[in-house]
Write an enzyme that holds these catalytic residues in place. Structure first.
Site, mmCIF file in Angstrom:
data_model
loop_
_atom_site.group_PDB
_atom_site.id
_atom_site.type_symbol
_atom_site.label_atom_id
_atom_site.label_comp_id
_atom_site.label_asym_id
_atom_site.label_seq_id
_atom_site.Cartn_x
_atom_site.Cartn_y
_atom_site.Cartn_z
ATOM 1 N N ARG A 120 0.806 -1.235 0.000
ATOM 2 C CA ARG A 120 0.000 0.000 0.000
ATOM 3 C C ARG A 120 0.834 1.277 0.000
ATOM 4 O O ARG A 120 0.367 2.338 0.379
ATOM 5 C CB ARG A 120 -0.989 0.024 1.162
ATOM 6 N N LYS A 142 3.982 11.336 -11.437
ATOM 7 C CA LYS A 142 3.170 10.440 -12.279
ATOM 8 C C LYS A 142 3.932 9.134 -12.461
ATOM 9 O O LYS A 142 5.093 9.140 -12.858
ATOM 10 C CB LYS A 142 2.900 11.062 -13.647
ATOM 11 N N GLU A 184 11.726 18.129 -24.841
ATOM 12 C CA GLU A 184 10.970 18.516 -23.645
ATOM 13 C C GLU A 184 11.585 19.767 -23.001
ATOM 14 O O GLU A 184 10.869 20.590 -22.432
ATOM 15 C CB GLU A 184 10.930 17.363 -22.631
ATOM 16 N N LYS A 226 8.989 22.667 -14.321
ATOM 17 C CA LYS A 226 8.079 21.546 -14.085
ATOM 18 C C LYS A 226 7.564 21.579 -12.649
ATOM 19 O O LYS A 226 6.374 21.378 -12.394
ATOM 20 C CB LYS A 226 8.753 20.207 -14.375
ATOM 21 N N GLU A 236 -3.420 17.335 -12.103
ATOM 22 C CA GLU A 236 -3.931 17.709 -13.423
ATOM 23 C C GLU A 236 -5.452 17.818 -13.425
ATOM 24 O O GLU A 236 -6.147 17.251 -14.263
ATOM 25 C CB GLU A 236 -3.464 16.694 -14.498
ATOM 26 N N ARG A 243 -1.269 21.692 -15.330
ATOM 27 C CA ARG A 243 -0.360 20.637 -15.744
ATOM 28 C C ARG A 243 -0.557 20.233 -17.204
ATOM 29 O O ARG A 243 0.367 19.751 -17.861
ATOM 30 C CB ARG A 243 -0.588 19.427 -14.827
ATOM 31 N N ASN A 247 1.765 19.360 -21.971
ATOM 32 C CA ASN A 247 1.530 18.472 -23.113
ATOM 33 C C ASN A 247 1.570 19.190 -24.450
ATOM 34 O O ASN A 247 1.037 18.682 -25.436
ATOM 35 C CB ASN A 247 0.192 17.751 -22.941
ATOM 36 N N HIS A 250 2.032 17.211 -27.617
ATOM 37 C CA HIS A 250 1.881 15.799 -27.278
ATOM 38 C C HIS A 250 0.666 15.139 -27.921
ATOM 39 O O HIS A 250 0.693 13.948 -28.205
ATOM 40 C CB HIS A 250 1.819 15.608 -25.761
ATOM 41 N N HIS A 254 1.379 12.039 -29.969
ATOM 42 C CA HIS A 254 0.843 10.698 -29.687
ATOM 43 C C HIS A 254 0.242 10.082 -30.935
ATOM 44 O O HIS A 254 0.302 8.866 -31.132
ATOM 45 C CB HIS A 254 -0.197 10.760 -28.564
ATOM 46 N N HIS A 267 9.597 9.163 -28.312
ATOM 47 C CA HIS A 267 8.583 10.091 -27.818
ATOM 48 C C HIS A 267 8.985 11.549 -28.092
ATOM 49 O O HIS A 267 8.200 12.329 -28.629
ATOM 50 C CB HIS A 267 8.375 9.852 -26.326
HETATM 51 N N1 NAD Z 1 6.032 10.147 -15.320
HETATM 52 C C1 NAD Z 1 6.086 11.180 -16.124
HETATM 53 O O1 NAD Z 1 5.725 12.308 -15.745
HETATM 54 C C2 NAD Z 1 6.612 10.997 -17.496
HETATM 55 C C3 NAD Z 1 6.910 12.113 -18.286
HETATM 56 C C4 NAD Z 1 7.469 11.909 -19.539
HETATM 57 C C5 NAD Z 1 7.716 10.613 -19.987
HETATM 58 N N2 NAD Z 1 7.396 9.547 -19.196
HETATM 59 C C6 NAD Z 1 7.666 8.175 -19.631
HETATM 60 O O2 NAD Z 1 9.075 8.032 -19.771
HETATM 61 C C7 NAD Z 1 9.332 7.027 -20.732
HETATM 62 C C8 NAD Z 1 10.427 7.515 -21.652
HETATM 63 O O3 NAD Z 1 11.587 7.745 -20.887
HETATM 64 P P1 NAD Z 1 13.034 7.786 -21.559
HETATM 65 O O4 NAD Z 1 13.002 8.664 -22.745
HETATM 66 O O5 NAD Z 1 13.982 8.066 -20.475
HETATM 67 O O6 NAD Z 1 13.183 6.309 -22.147
HETATM 68 P P2 NAD Z 1 13.855 4.974 -21.548
HETATM 69 O O7 NAD Z 1 13.655 4.856 -20.120
HETATM 70 O O8 NAD Z 1 13.370 3.860 -22.405
HETATM 71 O O9 NAD Z 1 15.406 5.213 -21.839
HETATM 72 C C9 NAD Z 1 15.865 5.309 -23.167
HETATM 73 C C10 NAD Z 1 16.984 4.287 -23.449
HETATM 74 O O10 NAD Z 1 18.195 4.753 -22.881
HETATM 75 C C11 NAD Z 1 18.735 3.752 -22.027
HETATM 76 N N3 NAD Z 1 19.486 4.479 -21.008
HETATM 77 C C12 NAD Z 1 18.996 5.077 -19.915
HETATM 78 N N4 NAD Z 1 19.964 5.772 -19.303
HETATM 79 C C13 NAD Z 1 21.085 5.592 -20.014
HETATM 80 C C14 NAD Z 1 22.412 6.050 -19.895
HETATM 81 N N5 NAD Z 1 22.760 6.913 -18.921
HETATM 82 N N6 NAD Z 1 23.324 5.669 -20.801
HETATM 83 C C15 NAD Z 1 22.976 4.846 -21.811
HETATM 84 N N7 NAD Z 1 21.728 4.392 -22.000
HETATM 85 C C16 NAD Z 1 20.797 4.756 -21.100
HETATM 86 C C17 NAD Z 1 17.549 2.987 -21.563
HETATM 87 O O11 NAD Z 1 17.889 1.722 -21.072
HETATM 88 C C18 NAD Z 1 16.717 2.932 -22.841
HETATM 89 O O12 NAD Z 1 17.216 1.931 -23.709
HETATM 90 C C19 NAD Z 1 8.027 6.728 -21.418
HETATM 91 O O13 NAD Z 1 7.537 5.489 -20.965
HETATM 92 C C20 NAD Z 1 7.113 7.850 -20.980
HETATM 93 O O14 NAD Z 1 5.758 7.455 -20.917
HETATM 94 C C21 NAD Z 1 6.865 9.723 -17.974
HETATM 95 ZN ZN ZN Z 2 6.599 14.164 -23.127
#
Ligand code: NAD
Ligand code: ZN
Length: 363
Positions: A120, A142, A184, A226, A236, A243, A247, A250, A254, A267
């Site tokens: 929990r 999030k 971003e 942020k 949001e 918030r 986007n 976005h 998407h 992305h």
């Molecule tokens: N929670 C939120 O507010 C929020 C906001 C934006 C995006 N997201 C989510 O984040 C995700 C995208 O995140 P991302 O772009 O970091 O992608 P990711 O986590 O897939 O990382 C991208 C790639 O880089 C690799 N990697 C990570 N750190 C590294 C490093 N230091 N050196 C070498 N390789 C490395 C990872 O293993 C992966 O292969 C999506 O799922 C999206 O929905 C969440």
């Molecule tokens: Zn984004």
């Protein structure tokens, strides 16, 4: 080291940004309820950085459980979440164990959701290692996983106790991922921080060259933006703005991600092309002039990002955009730009103009 605070009252937390932070066991240990943590990472990041982080924690007397999940968005699923629960239970982690996410946004979202629901809810720390995670996903609480019918469809709001962004980790990040994160970063300038947009225009080449000082500043400024937005509208629920303004680009983006199939474009790449579409539509509605739209295009191009979407057909875009989470009660609510540095949510854009903006911005 630069430090910011996300001012969420009793759930307020610091964001530390700087070089060498993975070795700062003291900063991490100071944020723990009991000296027991479970570090969640993935098969790419763990070999690079888990050793350093684990050693720093153990050196301060913390008991460390390591949980390594497969890499990639395709694994942001219920199955992987369950692997994390298996790891936590196998090591008899209790309600005071802190879950630490070490990785990009995928690991952060997965580990955060695991922390929100394990027994929990247990304390959570973010150690983001991608630019996108350092400027966006690690801040704001999030968390979640994907469902076959939609991205991020299952999750929870769960704020971390601490965010530790070690800029040294960006040295191993693939160039394409660095660019995706910059989309971003540019977004914050466009929606609410014109001086930062000006700064980005001057320093974009430094960022592309991974200049440590420039990166640290861009991360700090992005997180500050942020954090302010999140504090004003944590869940949001704001009717206008809030918030949702994060986007920008976005909803169009998407449509690109879904239309091409996940994983084809990153992305951030889809957001870049989507942001150009939003800027073009803002011009058609009389808010931006052509020169402003050119500034958006030029910044994205210099960041190594696409400024035109794939030719899916404008009608198909509209159809895909209709399935976006931001659609409220059937109306397409878009984030648009009133000026550079000021965004708004708008549900009155004539469909013909939306279609025309998309068509104009497809390669
Ligand atoms: N929670 C939120 O507010 C929020 C906001 C934006 C995006 N997201 C989510 O984040 C995700 C995208 O995140 P991302 O772009 O970091 O992608 P990711 O986590 O897939 O990382 C991208 C790639 O880089 C690799 N990697 C990570 N750190 C590294 C490093 N230091 N050196 C070498 N390789 C490395 C990872 O293993 C992966 O292969 C999506 O799922 C999206 O929905 C969440
Ligand atoms: Zn984004």
């Amino acid at each position: 080291m630069r430090t910011l605070t996300v001012a969420l009252g009793e759930r307020a937390y610091p964001i530390h940004i700087g070089s060498g932070l993975l070795g700062r066991g003291d900063l991490l240990a100071g944020a723990l309820q009991t000296p027991q943590v479970a570090v969640v990472s993935n098969a790419v990041v763990a070999p690079l950085y888990l050793g350093r982080l684990g050693a720093a924690l153990r050196a301060t007397g913390v008991r460390v459980t390591e949980i390594v999940v497969p890499d990639g968005e395709a694994h942001k699923t219920w199955l992987t979440l369950n692997m994390i629960f298996d790891g936590l239970l196998a090591e008899r982690c209790d309600r005071t164990t802190t879950v630490i996410a070490l990785g990009g946004g995928v690991v952060g979202d997965l580990a955060g959701f695991a922390a929100a629901s394990y027994q929990r809810g247990v304390p959570f720390i973010q150690v983001p290692t991608t630019l996108l995670a350092q400027v966006d996903s690690s801040v704001g609480g999030k968390t979640g996983i994907n469902h076959p019918r939609g991205k991020n469809m299952v999750g929870a709001f769960w704020q971390p106790r601490l965010v530790l962004a070690d800029t040294d980790t960006l040295s191993t990040l693939p160039g394409r991922e660095l660019s995706a994160g910059l989309a971003e970063v540019i977004k914050y300038g466009l929606i609410r921080d014109l001086p930062f947009l000006d700064w980005l225009e001057t320093h974009l080449d430094d960022l592309m060259a991974r200049d440590a000082e420039a990166l640290a500043y861009a991360i700090e400024r992005s997180c500050a933006n942020k954090a302010e937005v999140v504090v004003g509208d944590e869940r949001e629920t704001a009717k206008d703005g809030g918030r949702a303004l994060l986007n920008l680009g976005h909803t169009f983006g998407h449509a690109i991600e879904t239309g091409l199939g996940y994983g084809e474009w990153l992305h951030g790449e889809a957001v870049a092309a989507g942001t150009v579409m939003a800027a073009e539509l803002s011009r058609r509605l009389g808010w931006l002039d052509g020169a402003a739209v050119d500034r958006v295009r030029s910044l994205m191009t210099r960041a190594g990002l696409p400024v035109a979407g794939p030719r899916l057909g404008a009608e198909r875009y509209l159809d895909l955009m209709g399935h976006d989470k931001k659609v409220l009660a059937g109306r397409l609510r878009l984030v648009l730009l009133k000026h550079l540095g000021e965004a708004l949510t708008y549900a009155e854009a004539p469909q013909g103009e939306v279609l025309a903006a998309i068509t104009q911005c497809c390669a």
